[in-house]
Design a protein around this motif. Structure first.
Motif, mmCIF file in Angstrom:
data_model
loop_
_atom_site.group_PDB
_atom_site.id
_atom_site.type_symbol
_atom_site.label_atom_id
_atom_site.label_comp_id
_atom_site.label_asym_id
_atom_site.label_seq_id
_atom_site.Cartn_x
_atom_site.Cartn_y
_atom_site.Cartn_z
ATOM 1 N N THR A 857 34.794 154.437 37.661
ATOM 2 C CA THR A 857 33.984 153.352 37.177
ATOM 3 C C THR A 857 34.585 151.913 36.944
ATOM 4 O O THR A 857 33.903 150.982 36.717
ATOM 5 C CB THR A 857 33.299 153.625 35.906
ATOM 6 O OG1 THR A 857 34.318 153.711 34.925
ATOM 7 C CG2 THR A 857 32.564 155.004 36.136
ATOM 8 N N GLY A 858 36.059 152.173 37.035
ATOM 9 C CA GLY A 858 36.933 150.854 36.684
ATOM 10 C C GLY A 858 37.221 150.911 35.186
ATOM 11 O O GLY A 858 36.631 151.484 34.389
ATOM 12 N N GLY A 859 37.850 150.133 34.671
ATOM 13 C CA GLY A 859 38.438 150.020 33.365
ATOM 14 C C GLY A 859 38.766 148.647 32.851
ATOM 15 O O GLY A 859 38.986 147.570 33.585
ATOM 16 N N LEU A 860 39.548 148.716 31.826
ATOM 17 C CA LEU A 860 40.146 147.725 31.089
ATOM 18 C C LEU A 860 41.597 147.955 30.590
ATOM 19 O O LEU A 860 41.736 149.008 30.098
ATOM 20 C CB LEU A 860 39.456 147.011 29.774
ATOM 21 C CG LEU A 860 39.806 145.842 29.471
ATOM 22 C CD1 LEU A 860 39.505 144.715 30.614
ATOM 23 C CD2 LEU A 860 38.958 145.476 28.341
ATOM 24 N N LEU A 861 42.659 147.144 31.163
ATOM 25 C CA LEU A 861 44.079 147.546 30.547
ATOM 26 C C LEU A 861 44.181 146.467 29.308
ATOM 27 O O LEU A 861 44.065 145.072 29.704
ATOM 28 C CB LEU A 861 45.000 147.217 31.485
ATOM 29 C CG LEU A 861 46.510 147.183 31.308
ATOM 30 C CD1 LEU A 861 46.917 148.718 30.893
ATOM 31 C CD2 LEU A 861 47.264 146.694 32.458
ATOM 32 N N VAL A 862 44.374 147.065 28.289
ATOM 33 C CA VAL A 862 44.726 146.241 26.831
ATOM 34 C C VAL A 862 45.900 146.470 26.589
ATOM 35 O O VAL A 862 46.704 147.435 26.311
ATOM 36 C CB VAL A 862 43.607 146.687 26.209
ATOM 37 C CG1 VAL A 862 43.457 145.765 24.761
ATOM 38 C CG2 VAL A 862 41.944 146.695 26.486
ATOM 39 N N LEU A 863 46.527 145.290 26.025
ATOM 40 C CA LEU A 863 47.954 145.220 25.421
ATOM 41 C C LEU A 863 47.330 144.449 24.108
ATOM 42 O O LEU A 863 47.163 143.310 24.130
ATOM 43 C CB LEU A 863 48.871 144.256 26.427
ATOM 44 C CG LEU A 863 49.647 144.587 27.446
ATOM 45 C CD1 LEU A 863 48.583 144.768 28.649
ATOM 46 C CD2 LEU A 863 50.577 144.047 27.914
ATOM 47 N N GLN A 864 47.492 145.534 23.266
ATOM 48 C CA GLN A 864 46.812 144.889 21.836
ATOM 49 C C GLN A 864 47.625 143.631 21.158
ATOM 50 O O GLN A 864 46.809 142.711 20.847
ATOM 51 C CB GLN A 864 46.875 146.048 20.888
ATOM 52 C CG GLN A 864 46.106 146.937 20.800
ATOM 53 C CD GLN A 864 45.809 147.907 19.564
ATOM 54 O OE1 GLN A 864 46.990 148.080 19.212
ATOM 55 N NE2 GLN A 864 44.724 148.354 19.268
ATOM 56 N N ARG A 879 48.402 139.237 37.072
ATOM 57 C CA ARG A 879 46.843 139.346 36.734
ATOM 58 C C ARG A 879 46.447 138.635 35.617
ATOM 59 O O ARG A 879 45.442 138.478 35.102
ATOM 60 C CB ARG A 879 46.430 140.843 36.456
ATOM 61 C CG ARG A 879 46.777 141.674 37.607
ATOM 62 C CD ARG A 879 45.837 141.654 38.755
ATOM 63 N NE ARG A 879 44.602 141.766 38.181
ATOM 64 C CZ ARG A 879 43.755 143.111 38.280
ATOM 65 N NH1 ARG A 879 44.401 144.042 38.653
ATOM 66 N NH2 ARG A 879 42.817 143.065 38.010
ATOM 67 N N ALA A 880 47.428 138.189 34.583
ATOM 68 C CA ALA A 880 47.116 137.597 33.264
ATOM 69 C C ALA A 880 48.475 136.761 32.817
ATOM 70 O O ALA A 880 49.473 137.128 32.945
ATOM 71 C CB ALA A 880 46.467 138.559 32.328
ATOM 72 N N ALA A 893 41.032 143.463 33.809
ATOM 73 C CA ALA A 893 39.972 144.449 34.515
ATOM 74 C C ALA A 893 40.796 145.373 35.626
ATOM 75 O O ALA A 893 41.675 144.855 36.493
ATOM 76 C CB ALA A 893 38.964 143.973 34.966
ATOM 77 N N ILE A 894 40.447 146.592 35.678
ATOM 78 C CA ILE A 894 40.998 147.575 36.675
ATOM 79 C C ILE A 894 39.931 147.747 37.468
ATOM 80 O O ILE A 894 39.064 148.445 37.039
ATOM 81 C CB ILE A 894 41.776 148.899 36.102
ATOM 82 C CG1 ILE A 894 42.955 148.252 35.065
ATOM 83 C CG2 ILE A 894 42.152 149.593 37.180
ATOM 84 C CD1 ILE A 894 43.970 147.504 35.804
ATOM 85 N N ALA A 895 40.038 147.627 38.802
ATOM 86 C CA ALA A 895 38.869 148.050 39.605
ATOM 87 C C ALA A 895 38.797 149.583 39.784
ATOM 88 O O ALA A 895 39.676 150.172 39.794
ATOM 89 C CB ALA A 895 38.924 147.118 41.083
ATOM 90 N N PRO A 896 37.568 149.809 40.247
ATOM 91 C CA PRO A 896 37.348 151.504 40.641
ATOM 92 C C PRO A 896 38.221 151.643 41.943
ATOM 93 O O PRO A 896 38.595 150.922 42.724
ATOM 94 C CB PRO A 896 35.864 151.435 41.049
ATOM 95 C CG PRO A 896 35.238 150.347 40.288
ATOM 96 C CD PRO A 896 36.342 149.216 40.386
#
Length: 928
Positions: A857-864, A879-880, A893-896
């Motif tokens: 479904t895809g997801g989210l890579l988070v560096l707090q 990417r950022a 965001a991480i694509a499916p």
């Protein structure tokens, strides 16, 4: 507390000590093995051998998001439908291998405290990893596993991970043993200076002058960096928690070592513990520091004298007491071996109702809940070791058993083995000498026995190394052995092995049915009446342990498929009474017992052997008012008569010394018209642990139970959960986890358990075709037990490598050579980075396998939290961007479709800044 009419309500479910929390909800479960990945390459081979470097499903970070959630205690084999291809000894239930995983957080306030994880038992063998570190191997499915987590725990937002691989292909017994962590799991936090697990020994002693004292030994441990001075205070509390006696001692606790504090409680006159009056005290032990109690334990305590006499048998509190015991395996219909504590309490109540005063734990360390129930309700216990082995790992198991159980007044015997081939050899003798020495070093107040099935007369044998000789069967040898060794105490450790199927009165070999008329038994055994006669008529035999109290899955003697359980029980798999239950009541209870067996629903003209279970002097039996039998009662074989069946009422009148003392009757019952549900209690605690077995019956138009009813009953539960069903049929083909159950000879059982945090009402509803339905309501009172909440369902990313500082900003992330283990540092996200003292650029890299849910479904890579300005790269793509140096977050965001991420973070380094990843990094699914 008298047990004449014991309370049916089990005690409150509570933590074993303050600071203990259940870690039982929301475990990820995978049935089947997950082979460890093959190591290919220098770096992965190197890293997999390091602390925290476990790979595959054992790793600290692993994609278990698609595994189903289960709560512990858990027995996955109990959900298996019996299969003739599986092991007969295990009740034809599939076992195998499985994995469990769980994430959890530890509050920052716990940093610096001692942390311990306690698995009550895992069937059968297990390996446990904590944060990717292999921490423990269990050598028995009946022993606890305790892990000191202190050095390897993470605090705050960081996620800790547990992984457990359970190997239930291996077996320790020839009976159903279940599969999985089937006892409680506790996370304990203690003060840095504390009492160790099972660290209080407070077993009372009587002086020669009759006065009592309680020697208290307290084992302490410290994780501090300097020796600590503490004061240990012990108090003896009565049943009202009033202080009866107390003592204190100062002790210095060294660094990372155990030490013992010893003191004595004296100058009091206690009330004695016995099966008829199980008076309980408690010893409260407190470790004080600077005037404050920093750790506390409450230990059960009971006062009784105990001696096995070679001529008079067991002397308890100075009086002769015959052991009226049964052997018990711990499984129950519908739940397997994951038996709720409240159901264990109920089973002990059933044994007390039968007249038992003793219980043998066959053949393994029992659940703590069982010993607690025996303490409170008054059953003497033969506590038994499982594996006869004196190598260090197995002696450690025996020592654990003694340390854990030696404070229970119910425990009167330590049994070091059951039926071992070496029992009649010099090897066996030497092994028992060593096992007994290990026991005596920890507890010298109770005798050691062994359940011997042979070798009793060998020149060198195990009987020469024990305090009390245990006879498994061999009743014909009681007299000869006593003549040969008149100074040696003996007891039956196992007897009877009689066959009965509840509700059946005629043997049918083709249908795998054995009559309940107490004439069928194993070649090595005896009837319930005959076995007791052999023991009761010999004062020098301390007592009986009938095989068994309840039927149990596995060992379906004398049959094989489709019979899945034993036929030995005095009660069936559900705890419903067989004829043996009433026979033992007549043998063992002090009150008059008169019970007609069997029921009175037969075909006209059939000749029925009627057995009246009683020890009264005389019985008069009438059928529809006419006397059909009249005569004296044999005190052991009781009263029997042959009666031609005629519908109506069969009544027995029992006389003692010419006086009518008791009556009983059975009558012909009509066809079933409605269902009835009943339970011993209808008030439950909403703690998620309380459970109650509910009886299901079919009644005729006059409200009488139909003994032959076989309706299929559908069950619906609201406000609670249905955790198991059963009917006591040894030939049944269902698992016990269905939402329906067929009545067997008129009875069925549904076990319901409350949900955590529940309150208000729970309801059980039953329906069957052609019968009026039934409903049973329960009041659920709010109750809670401290628990550890599950961690978030997201993948933590660790295993970061950090490059040396370079002067110029790299155009792209550098690649680390596969064999380079030293030029880049290992860094853990969530750890405050140091000041570098230099300027330039630094690269942090990590690789991660993408969880299946994110791939879908895809997801989210988070560096707090990121300290420093820089660029985030994913799979070679920038990417950022973070343009400021102050702490802040990054995400992308991480694509499916992605299956692997190569993550890099290039950061500008300043000498007065902590550059790096003080926050966690995780990957979470976009799916709701």
């Amino acid at each position: 507390m008298s047990t004449a009419h014991p309370d049916v309500t089990p005690p409150d479910f509570a933590a074993p000590e303050s600071g203990a929390r259940l870690l039982e909800t929301a475990w990820r479960f995978h049935r089947g093995d997950i082979p460890m990945p093959q190591l290919r390459g220098h770096r992965v081979s190197y890293e997999a051998t390091k602390a925290g470097g476990a790979i595959g499903a054992a790793a600290a970070v692993y994609d278990d998001g698609d595994w189903p959630l289960v709560d512990l205690p858990h027995d996955w084999a109990a959900a298996s439908v019996p299969d003739p291809a599986e092991n007969i000894a295990q009740g034809y239930r599939a076992r195998g291998i499985a994995w469990y995983r769980r994430g959890f957080r530890l509050e920052e306030s716990l940093r610096g405290r001692y942390l311990e994880l306690q698995f009550g038992a895992i069937a059968t063998k297990a390996t446990v990893w904590f944060n990717g570190i292999e921490m423990a191997h269990s050598f028995s499915g009946y022993s606890a596993i305790t892990l000191d987590l202190t050095a390897n725990a993470y605090f705050g937002e960081a996620l800790n991970s547990l992984a457990v691989r359970v190997d239930a292909e291996q077996a320790e017994g020839w009976w159903y043993e279940g599969a999985g962590p089937y006892r409680h799991v506790w996370l304990v936090d203690r003060a840095p200076v504390h009492i160790v697990t099972d660290g209080v020994h407070a077993d009372p002693r009587q002086n020669a002058d009759g006065a009592w004292h309680v020697p208290v030994e307290v084992t302490l441990y410290s994780i501090e960096e300097r020796a600590a001075q503490v004061r240990v205070v012990a108090q003896l509390l009565d049943e009202h928690d009033a202080v009866v006696a107390q003592g204190a001692v100062l002790v210095e606790v060294p660094v990372l070592e155990r030490t013992c504090a010893n003191l004595t409680l004296e100058n009091f006159t206690p009330q004695l513990w016995s099966p008829d009056s199980p008076r309980l005290y408690k010893v409260r032990t407190c470790v004080e520091r600077d005037g404050a109690c920093i750790d506390e334990r409450v230990t059960p305590c009971g006062f009784r004298t105990l001696r096995f006499d070679p001529a008079r048998g067991l002397l308890l509190n100075g009086g002769e007491v015959k052991l009226k015991g049964v052997c018990v395996h711990e499984g129950h219909a519908g739940v397997g071996v994951a038996v709720p504590d409240a159901l264990i309490w109920w089973r002990v109540l059933r044994l007390k109702a039968m007249g038992c005063n003793a219980l043998r734990c066959a053949h393994n360390a029992p659940s703590p809940a069982l010993l607690d129930a025996c303490d409170r309700l008054g059953l003497m216990v033969m506590d038994e070791n499982r594996l006869f082995n004196v190598s260090p790992d197995y002696i450690a198991q025996l020592e654990w058993l003694v340390r854990r159980d030696r404070n229970h007044p119910s425990v009167i015997l330590w049994s070091v083995f059951n039926e071992e081939p070496m029992e009649g050899t010099a090897n066996g003798y030497e092994m028992v000498r060593r096992a007994a020495a290990a026991v005596k070093a920890l507890d010298d107040s109770r005798p050691v026995t062994a359940a011997m099935s042979g070798g009793l007369f060998a020149p060198v044998n195990v009987s020469q190394a024990v305090d009390v000789v245990g006879f498994n069967y061999h009743q014909g040898d009681y007299d000869a052995f006593h003549r040969a060794h008149p100074d040696w105490p003996i007891t039956s450790s196992e007897d009877t092995s009689a066959f009965m199927v509840r509700g059946e009165w005629f043997t049918d070999e083709k249908a795998h049915i054995k009559s309940s008329d107490d004439t069928e038994h194993a070649l090595w055994g005896n009837s319930h009446r005959g076995a007791w006669q052999e023991i009761a008529t010999r004062p020098f035999v301390a007592g009986s342990f009938v095989w068994t109290g309840f039927d149990y899955y596995g060992e379906p003697t004398p049959y094989t498929w489709p019979t899945k359980s034993s036929l030995f029980g005095s009660m069936d798999l559900c705890g419903f009474p067989k004829a043996a239950f009433y026979i033992h009541q007549a043998q063992w209870l002090d009150r008059p017992v008169l019970k007609i067996l069997p029921h009175w629903n037969w075909s006209v003209g059939r000749r029925i052997k009627v057995l009246v279970a009683t020890r009264l002097d005389r019985v008069v039996l009438t059928l529809n008012g006419a006397v059909v039998a009249d005569g004296p009662v044999d005190p052991y074989q009781m009263f029997e008569a042959e009666v031609d069946f005629v519908p109506g009422q069969l009544e027995a009148a029992g006389y003692a010394q010419g006086r009518l003392v008791a009556t009983d009757r059975v009558e012909t019952i009509g066809a079933p018209v409605r269902l009835r549900l009943s339970a011993d209690r209808t008030a439950l605690r909403g703690d998620g642990a309380d459970a109650v077995p509910c009886r299901i019956e079919a009644l005729d138009a006059k409200g009488r139970v139909v003994p032959s009813a076989d309706a299929m009953v559908a069950l619906v539960v609201a406000g609670a959960q249905l955790i198991g069903v059963g009917n006591g049929d040894p030939n049944a083909g269902f698992s016990g986890k269905e939402s329906q159950v067929p009545l067997f000879n008129g009875l069925g059982q549904a076990i319901i358990q409350t949900e955590r945090g529940a309150k208000g009402q729970a309801t059980l509803m039953a329906r069957a075709s052609g019968l009026a339905p039934a409903r049973l309501d329960f009041a659920v009172e709010p109750a809670s037990v401290p628990t550890v909440a599950p961690g978030p369902l997201r993948l933590m990313i660790q295993g970061w490598r950090q490059s040396p500082i370079v002067a110029s900003k790299p155009e792209r992330p550098a690649r680390l050579a596969d064999n380079d283990m030293n030029s880049w540092d290992n860094v853990r996200a969530g750890t405050p980075p140091p000041f570098s003292g230099a300027s330039g650029y630094q690269t942090l890299v990590a690789q991660v396998q993408v969880p299946a849910s994110v791939t879908r479904t895809g997801g989210l890579l988070v560096l707090q939290t990121v300290n420093g300005a820089g660029t985030l790269w994913v799979n070679g793509e920038a990417r950022a961007e973070k343009s400021y140096v102050e702490a802040g977050g990054l995400h992308t965001a991480i694509a499916p479709g992605q299956t692997r991420l190569d993550i890099a973070l290039i950061l500008r380094v300043l000498p007065d800044q902590r550059t790096g990843l003080p926050g966690l990094v995780f990957l979470e699914s976009e799916a709701p």
